[in-house]
Design an enzyme around this catalytic site. Structure first.
Site, PDB file in Angstrom:
ATOM      1  N   CYS A   2       0.837  -1.202   0.000  1.00 28.10           N
ATOM      2  CA  CYS A   2       0.000   0.000   0.000  1.00 28.10           C
ATOM      3  C   CYS A   2       0.871   1.250   0.000  1.00 28.10           C
ATOM      4  O   CYS A   2       2.056   1.207   0.323  1.00 28.10           O
ATOM      5  CB  CYS A   2      -0.900   0.010   1.225  1.00 28.10           C
ATOM      6  SG  CYS A   2      -1.996  -1.416   1.359  1.00 28.10           S
ATOM      7  N   THR A 377      12.325 -14.158  -0.294  1.00 25.27           N
ATOM      8  CA  THR A 377      13.334 -13.291   0.316  1.00 25.27           C
ATOM      9  C   THR A 377      13.382 -13.480   1.825  1.00 25.27           C
ATOM     10  O   THR A 377      14.447 -13.403   2.445  1.00 25.27           O
ATOM     11  CB  THR A 377      13.019 -11.819  -0.006  1.00 25.27           C
ATOM     12  OG1 THR A 377      12.893 -11.669  -1.412  1.00 25.27           O
ATOM     13  CG2 THR A 377      14.108 -10.901   0.501  1.00 25.27           C
ATOM     14  N   SER A 378      12.217 -13.751   2.425  1.00 24.56           N
ATOM     15  CA  SER A 378      12.157 -13.964   3.875  1.00 24.56           C
ATOM     16  C   SER A 378      12.996 -15.165   4.290  1.00 24.56           C
ATOM     17  O   SER A 378      13.564 -15.201   5.383  1.00 24.56           O
ATOM     18  CB  SER A 378      10.705 -14.182   4.306  1.00 24.56           C
ATOM     19  OG  SER A 378       9.897 -13.132   3.879  1.00 24.56           O
TER      20      SER A 378
END
Length: 447
Positions: A2, A377-378
């Site tokens: 967002c 990516t985590s």
């Protein structure tokens, strides 16, 4: 992801058309983050009487690209785009759906009621929104969307409706509201009860305020104003606005413009001077004066928020010479790492402050095992974290698994018994803590 952008002009005459154009430019700078809907909130009505301006709020929202929202705005036959405002506050948002499907009702701004007394735009996730919604529904408030954000809009109206002190300030309302919120958020509020005023706050999600004026500002460092919980409940007034408590232009004509954004790319074309808010800061603009408030004081708190000079050009924010935003992000990784540490790593006293962790340190210290669940990516962030945690506490064992792999369910069930697992669900390392549970994950998913 967002994106938030808002614009407040104080004693700077702008037509409604010009204000809307500024909003759309801000949203376009945030497009690279990805989104599925967009919306704006501006002053409604076409009465040119100064005293009647700001007494209505018009919300326009649309699914899809910003271009579609622009077309929707141009179709509004009941809006006079040539009405001029000396002071006006307008807010805009692009949404990536988390709670509720992408549609107009779920898009932001979210409203408190059908009269749009309060509107809110929000980045982040409110983890206790279901409890808030249940309470507010019991008080007669009706919900129309599936979002967690609507509970915030309804909550601030509830606080306002039940305020014993009619002189309660907009900032005080917001302070009371965020005391009830759990999760991560960057919030921006607009209200018909406080025309020309803006209030924003953050916890775990970024929020900055760009400042612009032809005149010299009263200070380069805005002192943080504190108020105890008892004072907050009694709505004790804050100190009078002066150079020692707020930021404002010096001189007879105190014209000033403020740009609120979740990303510097939205404000850099307007000004290179910005104030970065810290977790639980509440920033309020009243009569063109910017002040920053907090309820809780800790030993590590900085006593002021300084104006920082953004050392970046608009061209750097866009794709520039790169073929895509992905390629641009790859080559900008070293700089991104430094920016990520800003506000979290203090090289002066060699300390690190992580907003998502500091409130749960006691729970972490009682853990017998930390479980990092991650993908993409985590997953690599988890691998990096593994070596740090092993060095810091050799007794803690850590299991890293792809978070959507059912093949690991058995391991998860064993790990969760009598444990406090820590989840890293995204690359920003936001944390969710779950209560001790002996119910297997597979069974809870079915429930």
């Amino acid at each position: 992801m967002c994106g938030i952008f808002a614009y407040l002009n104080h004693l700077v005459p702008r037509t409604r058309r010009e204000i809307i154009e500024i909003l759309f430019k801000g949203l376009q700078r945030l497009e690279y983050r990805g989104y599925d809907s967009a919306g704006i909130g501006i002053d409604g009505g076409n009465n040119k009487d100064r005293n009647d301006k700001g007494k209505q709020i018009c919300i326009i929202k649309r699914n899809g690209k910003i271009k579609l929202l622009e077309e929707e705005v141009s179709k509004q036959e009941d809006i006079d785009f040539d009405v001029e405002y000396e002071t006006h506050f307008a807010a805009a948002h692009i949404r990536w759906a988390t709670h509720g499907v992408p549609n107009i009702v779920n898009a932001h701004p979210q409203r408190s009621d059908k009269d749009n007394e309060f509107i809110v735009i929000h980045n982040g996730i409110i983890t206790n929104h279901k409890n808030l919604q249940k309470f507010l529904e019991s008080q007669g408030y009706e919900f129309e969307s599936e979002t967690d954000t609507e509970s915030i809009a309804k909550l601030i109206k509830y606080v306002y409706d039940n305020s014993e002190n009619e002189e309660i300030s907009f900032a005080t309302l917001v302070e009371r509201v965020i005391q009830q919120l759990e999760g991560a958020f960057a919030l921006l509020f607009k209200s018909v009860h406080f025309p020309g005023q803006a209030v924003c706050t953050r916890r775990g999600s970024p929020m900055m305020i760009g400042v612009k004026s032809e005149h010299k500002f009263s200070t380069d460092h805005i002192p943080v104003l504190y108020r105890t919980c008892k004072e907050l409940k009694r709505s004790c007034p804050l100190p009078r606005t002066d150079a020692s408590t707020s930021l404002y232009p010096v001189g007879e004509e105190k014209s000033v413009e403020y740009y609120f954004a979740s990303d510097a790319s939205a404000i850099i074309e307007h000004t290179n001077r910005a104030i970065f808010l810290e977790d639980d800061d509440v920033a309020a603009v009243v009569d063109g004066c910017l002040s920053i408030h907090r309820v809780k004081r800790t030993a590590s708190d900085c006593s002021a928020r300084g104006i920082q000079i953004l050392q970046v050009e608009l061209q750097q924010m866009m794709k520039g010479s790169y073929s895509s935003f992905m390629q641009k992000e790859i080559f900008e990784q070293p700089e991104s790492v430094v920016n990520t540490m800003r506000g979290r790593v203090n090289f002066g006293n060699n300390t690190v402050i992580l907003g998502g962790l500091k409130d749960s340190i006691k729970d972490i210290r009682r853990c017998r095992r930390l479980l990092i669940i991650a993908c993409g990516t985590s997953y690599h962030s988890g691998l990096a974290c593994l070596s740090v945690c092993d060095a810091a506490a050799s007794k803690i064992s850590i299991l890293i698994v792809p978070h959507r792999s059912c093949a690991y369910n058995d391991k998860l069930e064993l790990t969760l018994v009598d444990s406090h697992p820590v989840f890293y669900p995204n690359h920003q390392l936001d944390l969710w803590f779950f209560r001790r549970s002996t119910v297997p994950i597979s069974q809870r998913e079915k429930e």
